[in-house]
Design a protein around this motif. Structure first.
Motif, PDB file in Angstrom:
ATOM      1  N   GLU A 150       0.899  -1.309  -0.049  1.00  0.00           N
ATOM      2  CA  GLU A 150      -0.007  -0.124   0.055  1.00  0.00           C
ATOM      3  C   GLU A 150       0.834   1.256  -0.072  1.00  0.00           C
ATOM      4  O   GLU A 150       0.697   2.205  -0.709  1.00  0.00           O
ATOM      5  CB  GLU A 150      -1.069   0.042   1.142  1.00  0.00           C
ATOM      6  CG  GLU A 150      -1.837   1.296   1.356  1.00  0.00           C
ATOM      7  CD  GLU A 150      -3.046   1.000   0.268  1.00  0.00           C
ATOM      8  OE1 GLU A 150      -3.940   1.938   0.525  1.00  0.00           O
ATOM      9  OE2 GLU A 150      -3.103   0.525  -0.857  1.00  0.00           O
TER      10      GLU A 150
ATOM     11  N   ARG B 197       2.203   1.894  -3.697  1.00  0.00           N
ATOM     12  CA  ARG B 197       1.182   2.083  -4.433  1.00  0.00           C
ATOM     13  C   ARG B 197       0.988   3.753  -4.107  1.00  0.00           C
ATOM     14  O   ARG B 197       0.645   4.542  -4.996  1.00  0.00           O
ATOM     15  CB  ARG B 197      -0.222   1.512  -4.259  1.00  0.00           C
ATOM     16  CG  ARG B 197      -1.238   1.756  -5.096  1.00  0.00           C
ATOM     17  CD  ARG B 197      -2.856   1.238  -4.565  1.00  0.00           C
ATOM     18  NE  ARG B 197      -3.115   1.748  -3.321  1.00  0.00           N
ATOM     19  CZ  ARG B 197      -4.077   2.838  -3.172  1.00  0.00           C
ATOM     20  NH1 ARG B 197      -4.275   3.519  -4.440  1.00  0.00           N
ATOM     21  NH2 ARG B 197      -4.370   3.187  -1.926  1.00  0.00           N
TER      22      ARG B 197
ATOM     23  N   SER C 255      -5.537   7.781  -2.391  1.00  0.00           N
ATOM     24  CA  SER C 255      -5.803   7.720  -0.940  1.00  0.00           C
ATOM     25  C   SER C 255      -5.545   6.338  -0.412  1.00  0.00           C
ATOM     26  O   SER C 255      -5.966   5.283  -1.087  1.00  0.00           O
ATOM     27  CB  SER C 255      -7.171   8.324  -0.644  1.00  0.00           C
ATOM     28  OG  SER C 255      -7.259   9.513  -1.090  1.00  0.00           O
ATOM     29  N   PRO C 256      -5.215   6.366   0.804  1.00  0.00           N
ATOM     30  CA  PRO C 256      -4.886   4.816   1.303  1.00  0.00           C
ATOM     31  C   PRO C 256      -6.298   4.128   1.754  1.00  0.00           C
ATOM     32  O   PRO C 256      -7.103   4.760   2.010  1.00  0.00           O
ATOM     33  CB  PRO C 256      -3.918   5.172   2.682  1.00  0.00           C
ATOM     34  CG  PRO C 256      -4.259   6.399   2.890  1.00  0.00           C
ATOM     35  CD  PRO C 256      -4.463   7.230   1.802  1.00  0.00           C
ATOM     36  N   ASP C 257      -6.224   2.793   1.710  1.00  0.00           N
ATOM     37  CA  ASP C 257      -7.454   2.010   2.249  1.00  0.00           C
ATOM     38  C   ASP C 257      -7.501   2.249   3.737  1.00  0.00           C
ATOM     39  O   ASP C 257      -6.366   2.016   4.358  1.00  0.00           O
ATOM     40  CB  ASP C 257      -6.910   0.619   1.847  1.00  0.00           C
ATOM     41  CG  ASP C 257      -7.901  -0.361   2.055  1.00  0.00           C
ATOM     42  OD1 ASP C 257      -8.675   0.060   3.410  1.00  0.00           O
ATOM     43  OD2 ASP C 257      -8.393  -1.232   1.412  1.00  0.00           O
TER      44      ASP C 257
ATOM     45  N   LEU D   4      -7.099  -0.768   5.894  1.00  0.00           N
ATOM     46  CA  LEU D   4      -5.740  -0.985   5.982  1.00  0.00           C
ATOM     47  C   LEU D   4      -4.795   0.042   7.033  1.00  0.00           C
ATOM     48  O   LEU D   4      -4.039  -0.277   7.748  1.00  0.00           O
ATOM     49  CB  LEU D   4      -5.165  -1.180   4.667  1.00  0.00           C
ATOM     50  CG  LEU D   4      -3.533  -1.534   4.562  1.00  0.00           C
ATOM     51  CD1 LEU D   4      -3.791  -3.248   5.196  1.00  0.00           C
ATOM     52  CD2 LEU D   4      -3.235  -1.809   3.033  1.00  0.00           C
TER      53      LEU D   4
END
Length: 168
Positions: free
Chosen positions: A116, A119, A127-129, A132
């Motif tokens: 992540e 990414r 935007s991050p998960d 997660l």
């Protein structure tokens, strides 16, 4: 600074008062413990900050959580390198995977977070998960506490016995 060794070095008269004419010498394992606990405290502060930023700036929060995890892993790797002839690899997660079974599990469980982060590095608009991110913060906090306990027991092996004697 909160370091006992540094504090005593700044006030030699108090050190002589405590240790007498022979002077006070801090045992190397206590200096290592002090440094390790300092790093873990900084890691805890980073994950605290990440949790506060979660809803405001998720990208920054994810980066802080990841840096916190790297600091905690660094404490384990630093201690492991002391006992090895050949130093561990520079990649923290590769090095951690060579530090024993539960550290190997930690390195494996952080793999989705590493992916992540990669990414997010590739795409500045991503935007991050959020799930997660929450998991990263939670697991990092757990690992910090685990490393704190592990390093304390490793560098102060007589501590549990002393605590038990104090309860009697």
């Amino acid at each position: 600074m909160n370091s006992i060794a540094i504090d005593i070095a700044r006030r030699p008269e108090s050190a002589r008062g405590i240790a007498g004419a022979s002077g006070l010498r801090t045992a190397p394992h206590l200096v290592r413990l002090d440094r390790a606990l300092g790093e873990l405290e900084r890691a805890r502060a980073l994950v605290d900050q990440a949790e506060r930023l979660r809803t405001v700036d998720a990208r920054a929060a994810f980066e802080l959580a990841h840096r916190s995890a790297l600091r905690a892993a660094g404490v384990v790797i630093d201690e492991a390198n002391r006992a090895r002839r050949r130093r561990l690899p520079l990649n923290a997660w590769d090095a951690l995977s060579r530090c024993g079974a539960h550290h190997r599990a930690w390195a494996q469980e952080v793999a989705p977070m590493v992916a992540e982060r990669a990414r997010l590095d590739r795409d500045e608009t991503a935007s991050p998960d959020l799930a997660l991110l929450e998991e990263h913060c939670r697991r990092t906090r757990e690992r910090i506490e685990g490393v704190r306990a592990e390093i304390t027991l490793a560098l102060l092996p007589e501590l549990p016995a002393a605590v038990e004697r104090g309860r009697d």
